[in-house]
Design a protein around this motif. Structure first.
Motif, PDB file in Angstrom:
ATOM      1  N   THR A  29     -10.801   6.647   5.722  1.00 14.98           N
ATOM      2  CA  THR A  29      -9.512   6.523   5.070  1.00 14.98           C
ATOM      3  C   THR A  29      -8.543   5.774   5.967  1.00 14.98           C
ATOM      4  O   THR A  29      -8.583   5.929   7.187  1.00 14.98           O
ATOM      5  CB  THR A  29      -8.930   7.918   4.752  1.00 14.98           C
ATOM      6  N   PRO A  30      -7.677   4.954   5.389  1.00 16.35           N
ATOM      7  CA  PRO A  30      -6.615   4.355   6.194  1.00 16.35           C
ATOM      8  C   PRO A  30      -5.592   5.414   6.584  1.00 16.35           C
ATOM      9  O   PRO A  30      -5.473   6.449   5.919  1.00 16.35           O
ATOM     10  CB  PRO A  30      -6.004   3.319   5.245  1.00 16.35           C
ATOM     11  N   PRO A  35       0.384  -2.657   5.068  1.00  6.55           N
ATOM     12  CA  PRO A  35      -0.597  -3.722   5.331  1.00  6.55           C
ATOM     13  C   PRO A  35      -1.297  -3.614   6.681  1.00  6.55           C
ATOM     14  O   PRO A  35      -2.487  -3.895   6.789  1.00  6.55           O
ATOM     15  CB  PRO A  35       0.254  -5.005   5.245  1.00  6.55           C
ATOM     16  N   VAL A  36      -0.576  -3.191   7.725  1.00 12.07           N
ATOM     17  CA  VAL A  36      -1.193  -3.087   9.050  1.00 12.07           C
ATOM     18  C   VAL A  36      -2.278  -2.017   9.061  1.00 12.07           C
ATOM     19  O   VAL A  36      -3.391  -2.239   9.551  1.00 12.07           O
ATOM     20  CB  VAL A  36      -0.130  -2.783  10.132  1.00 12.07           C
ATOM     21  N   SER A  37      -1.973  -0.840   8.503  1.00  9.29           N
ATOM     22  CA  SER A  37      -2.961   0.245   8.443  1.00  9.29           C
ATOM     23  C   SER A  37      -4.148  -0.156   7.569  1.00  9.29           C
ATOM     24  O   SER A  37      -5.303   0.117   7.916  1.00  9.29           O
ATOM     25  CB  SER A  37      -2.317   1.519   7.879  1.00  9.29           C
ATOM     26  N   ARG A  40      -6.356  -2.730   9.405  1.00  7.62           N
ATOM     27  CA  ARG A  40      -7.148  -2.090  10.461  1.00  7.62           C
ATOM     28  C   ARG A  40      -8.338  -1.352   9.859  1.00  7.62           C
ATOM     29  O   ARG A  40      -9.463  -1.442  10.365  1.00  7.62           O
ATOM     30  CB  ARG A  40      -6.267  -1.125  11.249  1.00  7.62           C
ATOM     31  N   TYR A  41      -8.105  -0.634   8.777  1.00  2.95           N
ATOM     32  CA  TYR A  41      -9.176   0.124   8.123  1.00  2.95           C
ATOM     33  C   TYR A  41     -10.220  -0.806   7.513  1.00  2.95           C
ATOM     34  O   TYR A  41     -11.437  -0.626   7.713  1.00  2.95           O
ATOM     35  CB  TYR A  41      -8.575   1.027   7.048  1.00  2.95           C
ATOM     36  N   LEU A  42      -9.763  -1.801   6.773  1.00  4.79           N
ATOM     37  CA  LEU A  42     -10.702  -2.719   6.120  1.00  4.79           C
ATOM     38  C   LEU A  42     -11.504  -3.527   7.130  1.00  4.79           C
ATOM     39  O   LEU A  42     -12.677  -3.830   6.909  1.00  4.79           O
ATOM     40  CB  LEU A  42      -9.941  -3.656   5.180  1.00  4.79           C
ATOM     41  N   GLU A  44     -12.504  -2.517  10.132  1.00  5.80           N
ATOM     42  CA  GLU A  44     -13.579  -1.663  10.646  1.00  5.80           C
ATOM     43  C   GLU A  44     -14.677  -1.490   9.603  1.00  5.80           C
ATOM     44  O   GLU A  44     -15.872  -1.551   9.916  1.00  5.80           O
ATOM     45  CB  GLU A  44     -13.027  -0.294  11.048  1.00  5.80           C
ATOM     46  N   PHE A  45     -14.268  -1.280   8.358  1.00 10.02           N
ATOM     47  CA  PHE A  45     -15.221  -1.060   7.279  1.00 10.02           C
ATOM     48  C   PHE A  45     -16.074  -2.303   7.013  1.00 10.02           C
ATOM     49  O   PHE A  45     -17.308  -2.233   6.940  1.00 10.02           O
ATOM     50  CB  PHE A  45     -14.448  -0.657   6.021  1.00 10.02           C
ATOM     51  N   LEU A  46     -15.430  -3.444   6.896  1.00  6.45           N
ATOM     52  CA  LEU A  46     -16.124  -4.656   6.449  1.00  6.45           C
ATOM     53  C   LEU A  46     -16.797  -5.435   7.575  1.00  6.45           C
ATOM     54  O   LEU A  46     -17.478  -6.428   7.308  1.00  6.45           O
ATOM     55  CB  LEU A  46     -15.150  -5.550   5.690  1.00  6.45           C
ATOM     56  N   THR A  47     -16.633  -4.994   8.825  1.00  7.22           N
ATOM     57  CA  THR A  47     -17.411  -5.583   9.922  1.00  7.22           C
ATOM     58  C   THR A  47     -18.654  -4.757  10.230  1.00  7.22           C
ATOM     59  O   THR A  47     -19.409  -5.094  11.145  1.00  7.22           O
ATOM     60  CB  THR A  47     -16.567  -5.722  11.205  1.00  7.22           C
TER      61      THR A  47
END
Length: 344
Positions: A29-30, A35-37, A40-42, A44-47
């Motif tokens: 979860t973010p 937008p910054v949070s 950061r979440y996306l 980590e998820f999408l890498t």
């Protein structure tokens, strides 16, 4: 004079030991909807190479050049629509924390068992909670990825992250991982009970009930991922438990992303087609989600409902996930107690 073992032992802080940890882990979860949070979440998820299996030289220019520039604001708005404003957090975090607290209460008869929770993406991280459990004296840890059906992009990446944390530890705890429980009778019964109980609150009966599972790219399935087969078995057992036909209880897959073909039939397309074919009343349940989250509360309860109504449907309902309710906790406790055998 060289220090002897006794001197070292005297100066060393006491070491906790003799406990067993249970770590519940959900997707993530973010920390906020800004937008910054979200970025950061996306990121980590999408890498995560388990989530996007494209070569980095193909995927990263798209990810960093387009996706992380455009999607944070869009996804942030979606999260805002279902945000737990009372606690200023996502409902996935709220439910997962509550599940851990209730699990700890149910295992209170075993004072040497310590229950904690973590997220694969975001906070609290898996590594931080494994470290905390180890410092609390947990020499053995049961890792519970909260996914009834196994997929490399969900269960496997949780396991990967846990073992990655152990790579950095000199004194590693013993680690057990919970297997999928897609066909466990307790789980199937809980799903059936949740459907029956929810439909009993309505003044109408759905013509069709969709079991909408999170999708994966079709290429992952052809490479040997068992996810599709386990989803289909869950639906078959649920159908048999309810005494329904394939026409009454259908399987669909949601949340596709990118240009690849994903597992079909797609939930959004199916919802639209049912309405255009003259079906007026449907219900949707998400058996693969342990807790309600963005994909259930916004994508299904809101967006799929709007799609159905716009295409001519009249009655739509979303059946909540098991969450931290009595049936949901009964399933989680059943699995944990089974997997702790020999340790507790």
């Amino acid at each position: 004079m060289q220090p002897n073992a006794e001197m070292i032992a005297v100066n060393h802080p006491p070491v906790a030991f003799g406990k067993v940890g249970v770590l519940l882990v959900n997707l993530g979860t973010p920390d906020g909807t800004d937008p910054v949070s979200m970025r950061r979440y996306l990121r980590e998820f999408l890498t995560d190479g388990r989530v996007i299996e494209w070569p980095k030289y193909l995927w990263y220019p798209i990810l960093f050049g387009i996706v992380l520039r455009t999607r944070p604001a869009k996804v942030g708005k979606a999260y805002q629509s279902i945000w737990n404003t009372d606690r200023n957090e996502s409902y996935l975090r709220t439910h997962t924390r509550s599940q851990a607290e209730k699990m700890a209460a149910s295992l209170a008869g075993h004072p040497h068992v310590v229950v904690d929770w973590a997220m694969r993406y975001g906070q609290p991280s898996i590594a931080s909670r494994i470290d905390a459990l180890h410092k609390a004296g947990c020499e053995r840890i049961l890792l519970f990825p909260l996914y009834p059906q196994y997929a490399a992009a969900t269960t496997a990446t949780v396991n990967d992250k846990a073992f990655e944390a152990l790579l950095k530890m000199r004194w590693q705890p013993a680690l057990r991982t919970v297997p999928p429980y897609h066909d466990d009778p307790v789980y199937i019964d809980a799903l059936a009970r949740s459907i029956t109980a929810h439909l009993a609150t309505l003044d109408w009966e759905p013509e069709v009930v969709l079991t909408s599972f999170h999708g994966i790219p079709k290429s992952y399935f052809t490479k040997g991922d068992p996810y599709h087969c386990q989803c289909m078995k869950t639906a078959r057992l649920l159908r048999e438990r309810l005494g329904w036909t394939k026409e009454k209880l259908m399987v669909t897959f949601q949340s596709r992303f990118g240009p690849e073909e994903w597992l079909q039939p797609y939930t959004d397309k199916t919802v639209e087609k049912l309405a255009t074919d003259g079906v007026k009343r449907i219900a949707v349940i998400n058996p693969g989600f342990v807790s309600d989250c963005l994909e259930t509360l916004e994508e299904i309860a809101v967006a799929a409902g709007e799609t159905f109504h716009h295409a001519g449907g009249e009655k739509f309902t979303h059946i909540p996930c098991l969450n931290d309710g009595p049936d949901g906790m009964r399933v989680l406790e059943h699995v944990v107690r089974r997997e702790l055998q020999g340790w507790v």
